[in-house]
Scaffold this active site. Structure first.
Site, PDB file in Angstrom:
ATOM      1  N   HIS A 185       0.444  -1.267  -0.079  1.00 14.80           N
ATOM      2  CA  HIS A 185       0.172  -0.372  -0.041  1.00 14.80           C
ATOM      3  C   HIS A 185       0.469   1.104   0.471  1.00 14.80           C
ATOM      4  CE1 HIS A 185      -3.804   2.114   1.293  1.00 14.80           C
ATOM      5  NE2 HIS A 185      -4.202   1.243   0.062  1.00 14.80           N
ATOM      6  N   HIS A 285      -7.032  -2.597 -11.015  1.00 17.61           N
ATOM      7  CA  HIS A 285      -7.974  -2.329  -9.556  1.00 17.61           C
ATOM      8  C   HIS A 285      -8.829  -1.383  -9.535  1.00 17.61           C
ATOM      9  CE1 HIS A 285      -7.325   1.021  -6.627  1.00 17.61           C
ATOM     10  NE2 HIS A 285      -6.538  -0.071  -6.164  1.00 17.61           N
TER      11      HIS A 285
END
Length: 382
Positions: A185, A285
């Site tokens: 992340h 994504h």
């Protein structure tokens, strides 16, 4: 046919929907949003749509070029997300005009379905072993989890051990061949990313995602030299020009452009084709809503190097509304043995529940990502 009007709807949990109307009564839907900046993107959509009123919605490439190139300042998350949602809506209109799924207008399908994965653990991952087992019992064959919470540039090995313990819990619960992706992340800076990547290598991850911030993609090579684990990145990259240098570097195994952030269907198809020429896989994504997911699946159908699709059903962000709430045909997202079929309806293949969208838009939302701080008071990457 001409574009006649448009409306935007900020709806919970954290999404922005766009409806584009034509003078022939055909409407298309898109999902232009940056999580945490919905109102900002909404303003950009209004600015860009003012250029398209009265134009032919079927001339999608021309509309895209007009939105992108007629601005002296271009690119970036806000403008490219606004373009993305408009582009999705135009493709939806075109498919409905010719009564065919979007993928048929892009050369037809190379696949009938695509593998999907589910999220476990949330922003501060815990109890992931049991959660992953529940996803496996529900029919998923792969999950993704966030690796850590706050992590300093140089931090404790205790936090590394905690991540390893969570991944081990999933591997022990779900078996040796269950797919595990770990999302760093961008929370993990280069010094600790090297350590964490090496510590996780024995668990045969499906991929590790954003091991460093995209601004530091030049450091991906240092990680790929250390481990064999596939490296994925790209959700915070917004055009083919952003991906150009990453692909040239050879440091990514999987790219993850977002069809609501990286210029929509038109641009992401081009990015995927670029990646194929470098023997790089694609995993679009999509922790967003049903319109974005439908757009992804239409492109997945045509992209040979697409390997797996993110989807948001049950994701920790969907606290008030979930993926299936805003569509009248939720069966298009039925998951079977870890796969989802490509929608076959005209356009994007989803029927938006406009009445519910309008109702929920009255509630709106003001979703923001959390602001985290380290123990010393400095701001942490989220």
């Amino acid at each position: 046919m001409k574009i006649k009007d448009f409306q935007t709807y900020i709806v919970p949990p954290r999404w922005l929907f766009l409806k584009v109307e034509t003078d022939e009564g055909i409407s298309g839907w898109g999902e232009p949003v940056i999580e945490g900046k919905a109102a900002t993107v909404e303003t950009a959509v209004h600015e860009l749509m003012s250029q398209l009123i009265g134009s032919d919605p079927l001339k999608i490439e021309d509309a895209w070029e007009k939105m992108y190139r007629s601005g002296f300042y271009r690119g970036g998350p806000i403008l490219m997300s606004a373009i993305a949602g408009i582009d999705q809506a135009l493709w939806d209109i075109k498919g409905k005009k010719f009564n065919t799924p979007v993928y048929q207008l892009m050369g037809g399908a190379v696949r009938d379905s695509i593998k999907v994965y589910s999220w476990v653990g949330g922003d501060r991952p815990s109890n992931v072993g049991q959660a992953a087992l529940e996803r496996k019992k529900a029919g998923f064959t792969a999950i993704k989890m966030n690796a850590t919470n706050e992590l300093q540039m140089i931090d404790s090995y205790e936090k590394i051990d905690d991540v390893v313990a969570r991944v081990k819990a999933i591997r022990d619960a779900c078996g040796p061949y269950f797919g595990i992706a770990v999302d760093f992340h961008g929370r993990v800076h280069k010094p600790m990313a090297k350590i964490l990547a090496k510590a996780l290598e024995p668990y045969n991850l499906m991929f590790m995602e954003e091991p460093v911030l995209p601004q530091n993609n030049e450091d991906l090579g240092k990680i790929t030299e250390l481990v064999k684990t596939p490296v994925a990145t790209g959700e915070r990259m917004f055009s083919r020009w952003d991906f150009k240098h990453l692909l040239e570097s050879g440091n990514a195994d999987i790219i993850q452009p977002d069809l609501s952030h990286a210029g929509g269907i038109t641009e992401c198809k081009k990015i995927a084709s670029m990646a194929e020429s470098y023997d790089v896989a694609v995993a679009f994504h999509c922790p967003l809503g049903p319109i974005a997911l439908a757009a992804c699946l239409q492109v997945d159908a045509t992209v040979y190097n697409a390997v797996i699709q993110e989807q948001s059903l049950g994701i920790h962000y969907n606290k008030t509304n979930d993926l299936l709430d805003y569509v009248k045909n939720p069966e298009v997202f039925q998951y079977d043995n870890g796969y989802v079929k490509i929608p076959q309806g005209p356009g994007l293949g989803v029927e938006v529940n406009e009445e519910l969208v309008k109702e929920k838009a009255k509630e709106s939302h003001n979703w923001r990502n959390p602001v985290w701080r380290h123990e010393d008071g400095t701001i942490s990457e989220w």
